[in-house]
Design a protein around this motif. Structure first.
Motif, PDB file in Angstrom:
ATOM      1  N   ARG A 257      40.292  40.723  40.326  1.00 27.27           N
ATOM      2  CA  ARG A 257      39.683  42.000  40.693  1.00 27.27           C
ATOM      3  C   ARG A 257      38.677  42.486  39.659  1.00 27.27           C
ATOM      4  NH1 ARG A 257      42.007  47.539  40.800  1.00 27.27           N
ATOM      5  NH2 ARG A 257      43.827  46.675  39.725  1.00 27.27           N
ATOM      6  N   HIS A 258      38.935  42.166  38.375  1.00 25.93           N
ATOM      7  CA  HIS A 258      38.044  42.600  37.300  1.00 25.93           C
ATOM      8  C   HIS A 258      37.354  41.401  36.640  1.00 25.93           C
ATOM      9  CE1 HIS A 258      39.631  46.610  37.758  1.00 25.93           C
ATOM     10  NE2 HIS A 258      40.858  46.208  37.479  1.00 25.93           N
ATOM     11  N   GLU A 259      36.976  40.434  37.464  1.00 31.81           N
ATOM     12  CA  GLU A 259      36.374  39.204  36.954  1.00 31.81           C
ATOM     13  C   GLU A 259      35.119  39.472  36.125  1.00 31.81           C
ATOM     14  OE1 GLU A 259      34.092  35.216  38.737  1.00 31.81           O
ATOM     15  OE2 GLU A 259      35.230  36.555  40.075  1.00 31.81           O
ATOM     16  N   GLU A 260      34.238  40.369  36.596  1.00 29.20           N
ATOM     17  CA  GLU A 260      32.975  40.619  35.899  1.00 29.20           C
ATOM     18  C   GLU A 260      33.217  41.221  34.516  1.00 29.20           C
ATOM     19  OE1 GLU A 260      28.754  43.054  36.503  1.00 29.20           O
ATOM     20  OE2 GLU A 260      30.127  42.769  38.202  1.00 29.20           O
ATOM     21  N   LEU A 261      34.124  42.195  34.432  1.00 29.24           N
ATOM     22  CA  LEU A 261      34.439  42.802  33.130  1.00 29.24           C
ATOM     23  C   LEU A 261      35.052  41.761  32.203  1.00 29.24           C
ATOM     24  CD1 LEU A 261      34.750  45.168  31.191  1.00 29.24           C
ATOM     25  CD2 LEU A 261      36.861  45.810  32.410  1.00 29.24           C
TER      26      LEU A 261
END
Length: 277
Positions: A257-261
Motif C-alpha cells: 500500500r505504501h510502496e512509493e514511500l
C-alpha cells in the motif's frame, strides 16, 4: 532454562535445570561468529563514537539512522533522515551473502550502547511489524552477551530426549510416540527404558542465545514473530554496542500500500551518506 545450539538449531535444556537432557527445534535464528575482524570492529566503534549519543530507556544510549516514526499512530516521515552511515555499505554487502539475507536492504540502522554501570538492559519485546519487515539483524560489538527469548503463548512445546540410553545418539523430533507408563516429570512417559516426548507450557520456557563478540545474529520467522527478545542487566559485563539493521515490511515494499514511500526511504537509506537523526 534452555540454550540455543547454532550447530543443530535446537534449544537444549540447561544442565542445571529440570529440562536437562531435553530439547526442541528453535527455528528462525542465524548466528554467524566473527562476522567482522578485530580491526574492523575497532574502526567501526571509533567512527560511531565520533557522533553524539542520546539518552535512551533502561540505562542505554542510542544513535538512530532512519525515518521519524510514530508507531502508535502508524505515521512516518523522512524528516532529517539522510541515509545509513558510510561505514555500513561494506557490512550490508557482506550480510547479503548470508543464507537468509538474500535481498536484504536495510532502511534503518540503530546503535545502542550498554554499560553495566548504568544498569543497561531491554525488556522482553517484539519489534514493530507494521513498518519493519521479517528479518532483524544485529551486530554485537565490544563484548559478549545473551539474547533471552521468551513466549507468552498459551500453547505447549513438545520436548524430546536428546540422547537415547541405547546408542547415545540425538533423537529426532517425533521419533518416539507417547506411551502409557508415567515418567518422573509431568507429561513424560516411559516404556522399556525409553522416554517419550514431553509437553511443557510455552510460558515456562526461556531460551538463551549466546552472542559472542563480533557476531551477527538474524531473527526471522518464529523467532521474530512468536518469541519476544530481551537483554538482561546480568548479561552486560562490559561496554557493549549493538548495531541493528531493519528492512521494510511488505506494506512498504513492491506491491504494498505504501510502496512509493518505501522506495523513497530506501533510496535515501542506501545512499550511505547519513548522520544520526
Amino acid at each position: 532454562n534452555f540454550t540455543y545450539c547454532p550447530a543443530t538449531g535446537l534449544a537444549r535444556g540447561n544442565e542445571c535445570s529440570e529440562y536437562a537432557g531435553w530439547a526442541f527445534p528453535f527455528p528462525g535464528v542465524l548466528l554467524t561468529e566473527e562476522f567482522i575482524s578485530e580491526d574492523e570492529e575497532s574502526e567501526i566503534v571509533e567512527l560511531i563514537d565520533r557522533d553524539d549519543w542520546k539518552p535512551s530507556q533502561s540505562g542505554r544510549k542510542k544513535q538512530d539512522y532512519g525515518p521519524k516514526v510514530n508507531f502508535k499512530k502508524q505515521r512516518l516521515k523522512a524528516g532529517s533522515f539522510t541515509g545509513l552511515p558510510s561505514f555500513s555499505k561494506k557490512i550490508v554487502a557482506r550480510m547479503q551473502a548470508c543464507s537468509v539475507l538474500g535481498g536484504f536492504f536495510p532502511v534503518e540502522q540503530c546503535h545502542l550502547d550498554y554499560v553495566p554501570e548504568r544498569g543497561s538492559a531491554i525488556d522482553p519485546h517484539f519489534d514493530d511489524w507494521w513498518l519493519w519487515g521479517e528479518r532483524l539483524v544485529s551486530l554485537n560489538l565490544l563484548s559478549k552477551t545473551v539474547l533471552s527469548m521468551s513466549c507468552d503463548s498459551e500453547a505447549t512445546i513438545q520436548l524430546f530426549p536428546t540422547f537415547s540410553e541405547e546408542n547415545g545418539e540425538l533423537s529426532p523430533p517425533g521419533s518416539l510416540t507417547p506411551q502409557t507408563s508415567t515418567g518422573k516429570n509431568p507429561g513424560e512417559e516411559v516404556i522399556n527404558g525409553i522416554v517419550s516426548p514431553r509437553l511443557v507450557p510455552c510460558k515456562e520456557v526461556t531460551v538463551a542465545v549466546q552472542l559472542p563478540r563480533r557476531s551477527l545474529v538474524v531473527l526471522h520467522g518464529d523467532a521474530r514473530y512468536q518469541w519476544k527478545h530481551a537483554i538482561y542487566r546480568k548479561h552486560i559485563e562490559q561496554r557493549r554496542i549493538c548495531v541493528t539493521f531493519r528492512e521494510l515490511s511488505a506494506e512498504f515494499s513492491t506491491g504494498g500500500r505504501h510502496e512509493e514511500l518505501g522506495r523513497e526511504l530506501l533510496e535515501v537509506a542506501l545512499s550511505f551518506q547519513g548522520r544520526p537523526v
